[in-house]
Write a protein that holds these residues in place. Structure first.
Motif, PDB file in Angstrom:
ATOM      1  N   ILE A  30      -1.877   4.467 -15.051  1.00  0.00           N
ATOM      2  CA  ILE A  30      -2.101   3.592 -13.894  1.00  0.00           C
ATOM      3  C   ILE A  30      -1.827   4.374 -12.626  1.00  0.00           C
ATOM      4  CG2 ILE A  30      -1.384   1.481 -12.708  1.00  0.00           C
ATOM      5  CD1 ILE A  30      -2.765   0.946 -15.321  1.00  0.00           C
ATOM      6  N   GLY A  31      -2.654   4.126 -11.616  1.00  0.00           N
ATOM      7  CA  GLY A  31      -2.384   4.733 -10.311  1.00  0.00           C
ATOM      8  C   GLY A  31      -2.708   6.197 -10.247  1.00  0.00           C
ATOM      9  N   ASP A  32      -3.820   6.641 -10.929  1.00  0.00           N
ATOM     10  CA  ASP A  32      -4.222   8.033 -10.796  1.00  0.00           C
ATOM     11  C   ASP A  32      -4.906   8.279  -9.467  1.00  0.00           C
ATOM     12  OD1 ASP A  32      -6.357   6.479 -11.534  1.00  0.00           O
ATOM     13  OD2 ASP A  32      -7.404   8.079 -12.623  1.00  0.00           O
ATOM     14  N   THR A  33      -5.116   7.202  -8.700  1.00  0.00           N
ATOM     15  CA  THR A  33      -5.541   7.311  -7.314  1.00  0.00           C
ATOM     16  C   THR A  33      -4.545   6.509  -6.492  1.00  0.00           C
ATOM     17  OG1 THR A  33      -6.937   5.367  -7.497  1.00  0.00           O
ATOM     18  CG2 THR A  33      -7.980   7.490  -7.922  1.00  0.00           C
ATOM     19  N   PRO A  34      -4.507   6.743  -5.146  1.00  0.00           N
ATOM     20  CA  PRO A  34      -3.505   6.040  -4.345  1.00  0.00           C
ATOM     21  C   PRO A  34      -3.571   4.529  -4.552  1.00  0.00           C
ATOM     22  CG  PRO A  34      -4.557   7.751  -3.051  1.00  0.00           C
ATOM     23  CD  PRO A  34      -5.297   7.693  -4.357  1.00  0.00           C
ATOM     24  N   GLY A  35      -2.465   3.919  -4.874  1.00  0.00           N
ATOM     25  CA  GLY A  35      -2.424   2.490  -5.109  1.00  0.00           C
ATOM     26  C   GLY A  35      -1.008   1.974  -4.975  1.00  0.00           C
ATOM     27  N   GLY A  36      -0.869   0.679  -4.783  1.00  0.00           N
ATOM     28  CA  GLY A  36       0.446   0.104  -4.619  1.00  0.00           C
ATOM     29  C   GLY A  36       0.941   0.287  -3.198  1.00  0.00           C
ATOM     30  N   PRO A  37       2.076  -0.308  -2.883  1.00  0.00           N
ATOM     31  CA  PRO A  37       2.636  -0.189  -1.534  1.00  0.00           C
ATOM     32  C   PRO A  37       2.915   1.270  -1.163  1.00  0.00           C
ATOM     33  CG  PRO A  37       3.699  -1.952  -2.753  1.00  0.00           C
ATOM     34  CD  PRO A  37       2.842  -1.221  -3.735  1.00  0.00           C
ATOM     35  N   SER A  38       2.784   1.562   0.118  1.00  0.00           N
ATOM     36  CA  SER A  38       3.043   2.919   0.580  1.00  0.00           C
ATOM     37  C   SER A  38       4.544   3.202   0.579  1.00  0.00           C
ATOM     38  CB  SER A  38       2.499   3.095   2.006  1.00  0.00           C
ATOM     39  OG  SER A  38       3.239   2.298   2.923  1.00  0.00           O
ATOM     40  N   ALA A  39       4.883   4.487   0.694  1.00  0.00           N
ATOM     41  CA  ALA A  39       6.295   4.870   0.716  1.00  0.00           C
ATOM     42  C   ALA A  39       7.024   4.234   1.896  1.00  0.00           C
ATOM     43  CB  ALA A  39       6.406   6.391   0.773  1.00  0.00           C
ATOM     44  N   GLN A  40       6.338   4.164   3.043  1.00  0.00           N
ATOM     45  CA  GLN A  40       6.967   3.578   4.220  1.00  0.00           C
ATOM     46  C   GLN A  40       7.261   2.090   4.009  1.00  0.00           C
ATOM     47  OE1 GLN A  40       4.291   5.432   4.210  1.00  0.00           O
ATOM     48  NE2 GLN A  40       4.670   7.211   5.521  1.00  0.00           N
ATOM     49  N   GLU A  41       6.305   1.381   3.370  1.00  0.00           N
ATOM     50  CA  GLU A  41       6.524  -0.042   3.094  1.00  0.00           C
ATOM     51  C   GLU A  41       7.682  -0.218   2.128  1.00  0.00           C
ATOM     52  OE1 GLU A  41       2.210  -2.218   3.391  1.00  0.00           O
ATOM     53  OE2 GLU A  41       2.476  -0.765   1.777  1.00  0.00           O
ATOM     54  N   GLY A  42       7.771   0.641   1.117  1.00  0.00           N
ATOM     55  CA  GLY A  42       8.862   0.562   0.155  1.00  0.00           C
ATOM     56  C   GLY A  42      10.213   0.794   0.794  1.00  0.00           C
ATOM     57  N   ILE A  43      10.277   1.798   1.683  1.00  0.00           N
ATOM     58  CA  ILE A  43      11.542   2.101   2.355  1.00  0.00           C
ATOM     59  C   ILE A  43      11.996   0.927   3.225  1.00  0.00           C
ATOM     60  CG2 ILE A  43      12.589   3.577   4.127  1.00  0.00           C
ATOM     61  CD1 ILE A  43      10.865   5.875   3.016  1.00  0.00           C
ATOM     62  N   ARG A  44      11.039   0.352   3.957  1.00  0.00           N
ATOM     63  CA  ARG A  44      11.396  -0.778   4.822  1.00  0.00           C
ATOM     64  C   ARG A  44      11.897  -1.967   4.002  1.00  0.00           C
ATOM     65  NH1 ARG A  44       6.749   0.937   7.859  1.00  0.00           N
ATOM     66  NH2 ARG A  44       5.426  -0.548   6.740  1.00  0.00           N
ATOM     67  N   ALA A  45      11.228  -2.236   2.866  1.00  0.00           N
ATOM     68  CA  ALA A  45      11.656  -3.352   2.026  1.00  0.00           C
ATOM     69  C   ALA A  45      13.037  -3.090   1.435  1.00  0.00           C
ATOM     70  CB  ALA A  45      10.640  -3.580   0.912  1.00  0.00           C
ATOM     71  N   HIS A  46      13.291  -1.862   0.991  1.00  0.00           N
ATOM     72  CA  HIS A  46      14.610  -1.514   0.463  1.00  0.00           C
ATOM     73  C   HIS A  46      15.691  -1.748   1.513  1.00  0.00           C
ATOM     74  CE1 HIS A  46      12.720   0.204  -3.057  1.00  0.00           C
ATOM     75  NE2 HIS A  46      13.895   0.575  -3.529  1.00  0.00           N
ATOM     76  N   GLN A  47      15.447  -1.254   2.698  1.00  0.00           N
ATOM     77  CA  GLN A  47      16.442  -1.387   3.754  1.00  0.00           C
ATOM     78  C   GLN A  47      16.702  -2.852   4.107  1.00  0.00           C
ATOM     79  OE1 GLN A  47      14.654   1.054   6.790  1.00  0.00           O
ATOM     80  NE2 GLN A  47      15.622   2.938   6.031  1.00  0.00           N
ATOM     81  N   LYS A  48      15.631  -3.634   4.112  1.00  0.00           N
ATOM     82  CA  LYS A  48      15.778  -5.051   4.440  1.00  0.00           C
ATOM     83  C   LYS A  48      16.630  -5.773   3.397  1.00  0.00           C
ATOM     84  CE  LYS A  48      13.037  -9.295   4.922  1.00  0.00           C
ATOM     85  NZ  LYS A  48      11.650  -9.853   4.891  1.00  0.00           N
ATOM     86  N   LEU A  49      16.321  -5.577   2.118  1.00  0.00           N
ATOM     87  CA  LEU A  49      17.049  -6.267   1.057  1.00  0.00           C
ATOM     88  C   LEU A  49      18.479  -5.747   0.920  1.00  0.00           C
ATOM     89  CD1 LEU A  49      14.265  -6.606  -1.664  1.00  0.00           C
ATOM     90  CD2 LEU A  49      15.103  -8.345  -0.088  1.00  0.00           C
ATOM     91  N   GLN A  50      18.679  -4.460   1.158  1.00  0.00           N
ATOM     92  CA  GLN A  50      20.032  -3.918   1.071  1.00  0.00           C
ATOM     93  C   GLN A  50      20.922  -4.461   2.189  1.00  0.00           C
ATOM     94  OE1 GLN A  50      19.108   0.288   0.990  1.00  0.00           O
ATOM     95  NE2 GLN A  50      19.289   0.411  -1.233  1.00  0.00           N
ATOM     96  N   LYS A  51      20.337  -4.710   3.345  1.00  0.00           N
ATOM     97  CA  LYS A  51      21.117  -5.292   4.440  1.00  0.00           C
ATOM     98  C   LYS A  51      21.511  -6.734   4.139  1.00  0.00           C
ATOM     99  CE  LYS A  51      19.275  -2.447   8.213  1.00  0.00           C
ATOM    100  NZ  LYS A  51      18.450  -2.438   9.457  1.00  0.00           N
ATOM    101  N   GLN A  52      20.735  -7.403   3.298  1.00  0.00           N
ATOM    102  CA  GLN A  52      21.010  -8.807   2.987  1.00  0.00           C
ATOM    103  C   GLN A  52      22.000  -8.965   1.832  1.00  0.00           C
ATOM    104  OE1 GLN A  52      17.126 -10.425   2.142  1.00  0.00           O
ATOM    105  NE2 GLN A  52      16.460 -10.390   4.294  1.00  0.00           N
ATOM    106  N   ARG A  53      22.483  -7.869   1.282  1.00  0.00           N
ATOM    107  CA  ARG A  53      23.397  -7.966   0.136  1.00  0.00           C
ATOM    108  C   ARG A  53      24.705  -8.650   0.554  1.00  0.00           C
ATOM    109  NH1 ARG A  53      24.162  -2.826   2.276  1.00  0.00           N
ATOM    110  NH2 ARG A  53      26.357  -2.114   2.328  1.00  0.00           N
TER     111      ARG A  53
END
Length: 819
Positions: free
Chosen positions: A28-51
């Protein structure tokens, strides 16, 4: 179990373990697919702040575990750790994954891989706690593992929580680590054979050619100590073996862990294969992997299979279930060429290109094109692993500057975008609408250029408008186009995440779109934004937005830093200041200039100053060139090549030549020569023939071809090889003139004269390839007498200036009489 006393602990990141031993199911994903790295980082930071209070983000795990007689150090970071708050709830580990869809819609392959990572983290945590416990044997602890699936589309987080016992996680980890260790031991056994055989390896020829030993010694020192080395080694010196042999010696002595050999042409890869085969015959156990472009490897594109109803290649179905068997078959094979990879891939029904990438960490020598190291869109992540000390060998490095500028440029066309939208009309209406929005944003950007009164560049054609703006100016940045492009990519990523790929017909357009967004993020002072409108005021008006890179040196230097040592070599790397400036090499890096291994008497060099091949004089030069070609061709029987600066000039002279000498058969290089057509052309240049060919300077017949012996006895170079004057070359010239940094030369030198002379010297190097060759080289242009060019001539050239056709004939007669 106890670890072997003499075996050091194996450092094994959790991510590496999971990717190798826990991945199952489809590719799966042998071509660019799924959320970008920047989107992933932002989501991680958001959820980690809500811990909640007391929990810890990016909790570091590192444990040592004895498994099957081997001490293994597992390490990684879990996104969130929640401590135990009461006796009824165990410690909880959270892993955050971003998606565009609810988790129940994700492919099971993706879900299992993410859960495998979290289970290994849970095992590490419990093992770490047992190590701290007073009586670990009685501690059958539990841990809660929670996956936080964050849906970017809905801006909603889905929770999936499971509790696991120590015994469950230990069994899971044991299976994964055991699989990895079995492979690791086989790999280490192969590595031991490579190092032993490399240390015992002797130089594969009876003697060194002049300059070869000096090159080998300098290369070994660079590989041992690290850093950069630049080598200009004339044609025929044996650059491939002189760099590869010391690199293999450094590999045998554990100075480096892997070798990466880059070439610009297929002929360069063939030379590496032949050199490696010779070393294998001497006892070397090294494994070579040659990576071929996806387009030439893909089984679907070659007609060997067809995609299913969902648009998925059958060789991607169950790819990771069949991969281990393929890895076992290929480990330690001397040469993993495309044909060898394809044979195993066909037998096990695997994607051959992806199989070659999966083998990349498990070979000693990787041979591939420049783009797999330098191109920001396709560079291989496996070559950016900082745990490995890799050596980079860049063959034909004179090609790298121009290639890198193309890699770090990007283009969006209105016409191609409209065709892509049309291709999605029936199957993907949502994607079609997002592409249409992108087309409208391109239209609006052009309209704004006109409304704001921006003055177009002066263009010869009345039907063309061109605006050039530096991307460093915020108001000149096409932000709306970028936003629309991101929306298209988000739509495509959502389709890939659900294993519903976009139409195959828009694949090339999507690649161009990905490149545009990639370069848009990287753009710096060396980039210009070119807005071009053709056929204005017509229904078929075309608009093009190009992010043009004028110098990729800074990007190249960043790539070099991924490697322990870098050696750039070619027959034409002069002058040094220009080369360092263009290739992003450190000024303090050593520069090695080697003499030609051949006697000056083997090559007759004749400068015909009575010919003017400048663009405005070409009609007048035609008859003089035909006379020159005829004199050279008749001076001695054999094969001759005439190299021109353009197809138009070539065809102009060829037509006139055919009218005057219909009895002499001409072989002409055609635009877009295929591999088969190239082979047919070269077959005509065999010993005992009298072939006369017209080709393009700097093209496929002017570089990377060995015309050994009587295959080529003479070459005529028509003109000084200047690149065609166009808007982009002029931008490069102006940028160099205004930068204030003239270490590499003036703007005209950098944009035109140095690249032109590189073509000339590369093409000139085709004539003499061995110690027994003799031949002639004709420089057909008065400009070759200019001191600028004379300063760049190889030291072994014994130049003779001819003021007329008669003088040329006399000089040729004297040269051939000495045979």
């Amino acid at each position: 179990m106890t670890a072997e006393s003499d075996a050091p602990p194996l450092q094994l990141p959790v991510g590496q373990l999971v990717a190798f031993a826990c991945r199952r199911g489809d590719l799966i994903g042998d071509t660019p697919g799924g959320p970008s790295a920047q989107e992933g980082i932002r989501a991680h930071q958001k959820l980690q702040k809500q811990r909640p209070p007391g929990s810890e983000a990016e909790y570091r795990l590192q444990v040592q575990w004895n498994c099957e007689g081997q001490a293994v150090i597992l390490n990684g970071r879990v996104d969130i750790l929640h401590p135990q708050t009461d006796l009824h709830r165990p410690v909880q580990l959270d892993e955050i994954k971003t998606t565009y869809y609810p988790p129940r819609q994700l492919p099971e392959t993706v879900r299992q891989l993410h859960w495998a990572q979290l289970k290994i983290y849970g095992f590490c945590y419990l093992l770490q706690r047992r190590a701290d416990a007073e009586n670990p044997a009685t501690d059958d602890g539990r841990v809660a593992l929670q996956m936080l699936w964050h849906n970017l589309k809905e801006k909603k987080t889905y929770l999936e929580l499971h509790e696991f016992s120590w015994s469950e996680l230990e069994a899971f980890a044991h299976a994964a680590v055991s699989e990895y260790l079995h492979w690791h031991r086989s790999w280490q056994q192969h590595r031991q054979q490579v190092q032993t055989s490399a240390r015992a390896l002797a130089f594969p020829f009876p003697d060194y050619r002049p300059g070869q030993r000096e090159l080998a010694v300098a290369a070994y020192r660079c590989l041992r100590d690290g850093g950069e080395l630049v080598v200009e080694a004339p044609t025929g010196i044996g650059k491939t073996v002189s760099t590869l042999f010391p690199a293999i010696k450094a590999l045998g002595e554990a100075q480096v862990d892997q070798l990466v050999y880059l070439t610009a042409k297929n002929s360069g890869r063939q030379m590496v294969r032949e050199t490696a085969a010779r070393l294998h015959d001497k006892g070397l156990k090294l494994s070579l992997l040659e990576i071929q472009a996806r387009d030439k490897t893909c089984a679907c594109r070659l007609g060997l299979c067809s995609r299913d109803a969902d648009g998925i290649c059958p060789r991607a179905r169950g790819f990771f279930d069949r991969l281990p068997a393929a890895r076992r078959q290929l480990l330690g094979e001397p040469q993993l060429t495309p044909s060898v990879i394809a044979e195993v891939a066909d037998r096990l029904q695997l994607c051959p290109f992806e199989l070659s990438l999966q083998m990349l960490p498990w070979v000693d020598l990787v041979v591939c094109d420049f783009n797999y190291v330098f191109d920001p869109l396709v560079r291989l992540s496996a070559l950016q692993d900082h745990q490995q000390r890799r050596a980079l060998l860049v063959d034909e490095a004179h090609n790298l500057s121009d290639r890198a500028r193309v890699m770090y440029s990007a283009t969006l066309n209105r016409r191609d975008s409209r065709r892509a939208a049309a291709a999605c009309k029936s199957s993907h209406p949502g994607l079609r609408r997002s592409i249409q929005s992108l087309v409208r944003s391109l239209d609006k950007w052009v309209t704004e250029r006109r409304q704001e009164g921006a003055t177009p560049e002066a263009i010869a054609s009345r039907d063309v408008e061109l605006w050039v703006t530096p991307l460093s100016e915020a108001e000149c940045h096409p932000a709306a186009v970028t936003r629309a492009a991101h929306k298209v990519v988000a739509e495509v990523s959502q389709l890939w995440e659900l294993s519903q790929p976009p139409p195959e017909a828009i694949g090339d357009w999507l690649t161009a779109l990905y490149r545009y967004l990639c370069i848009e993020q990287l753009q710096a002072e060396q980039h210009r934004c070119l807005t071009r409108v053709e056929n204005r005021d017509t229904p078929w008006q075309e608009q093009q937005l190009k992010l043009l890179c004028l110098n990729a040196a800074d990007y190249l230097q960043q790539c070099y830093q991924e490697f322990h040592a870098v050696i750039a070599f070619s027959a034409t790397l002069r002058p040094a200041a220009y080369i360092y400036h263009q290739l992003g090499l450190r000024a303090q890096s050593p520069y090695l200039l080697l003499p030609s291994p051949f006697r000056p008497q083997q090559l007759g060099v004749y400068l015909c100053s009575y010919v003017d091949t400048r663009y405005q004089a070409r009609h007048r030069a035609t008859d003089a060139l035909i006379d020159m070609v005829t004199r050279v061709y008749r001076s001695r029987p054999g094969n001759y090549l005439v190299f021109f600066p353009s197809y138009r000039f070539l065809q102009q002279v060829a037509q006139r030549f055919a009218e005057r000498f219909p009895q002499i058969e001409l072989l002409l290089q055609e635009p877009g020569t295929s591999d088969r057509e190239r082979a047919v052309f070269l077959e005509s240049f065999s010993e005992g023939r009298r072939s006369l060919g017209f080709a393009i300077m700097g093209g496929v017949f002017g570089e990377g071809v060995d015309y050994v012996g009587e295959r080529l006895v003479g070459t005529i170079l028509v003109g000084v090889g200047l690149p065609q004057v166009n808007e982009e070359q002029e931008l490069l010239r102006r940028a160099c003139d205004t930068s204030g940094d003239h270490l590499g030369g003036s703007g005209f030198d950098i944009a035109y004269r140095y690249p032109g002379m590189t073509r000339v010297l590369q093409t000139a190097g085709r004539v003499i390839r061995t110690e027994s060759d003799r031949g002639v080289l004709i420089l057909a242009d008065y400009r070759f007498a200019d001191p600028f060019y004379r300063a760049l001539y190889p030291e072994h050239w014994q130049l003779q200036t001819c003021s007329s056709g008669e003088a040329l004939s006399n000089g040729l007669s004297r040269f051939w009489e000495l045979e």
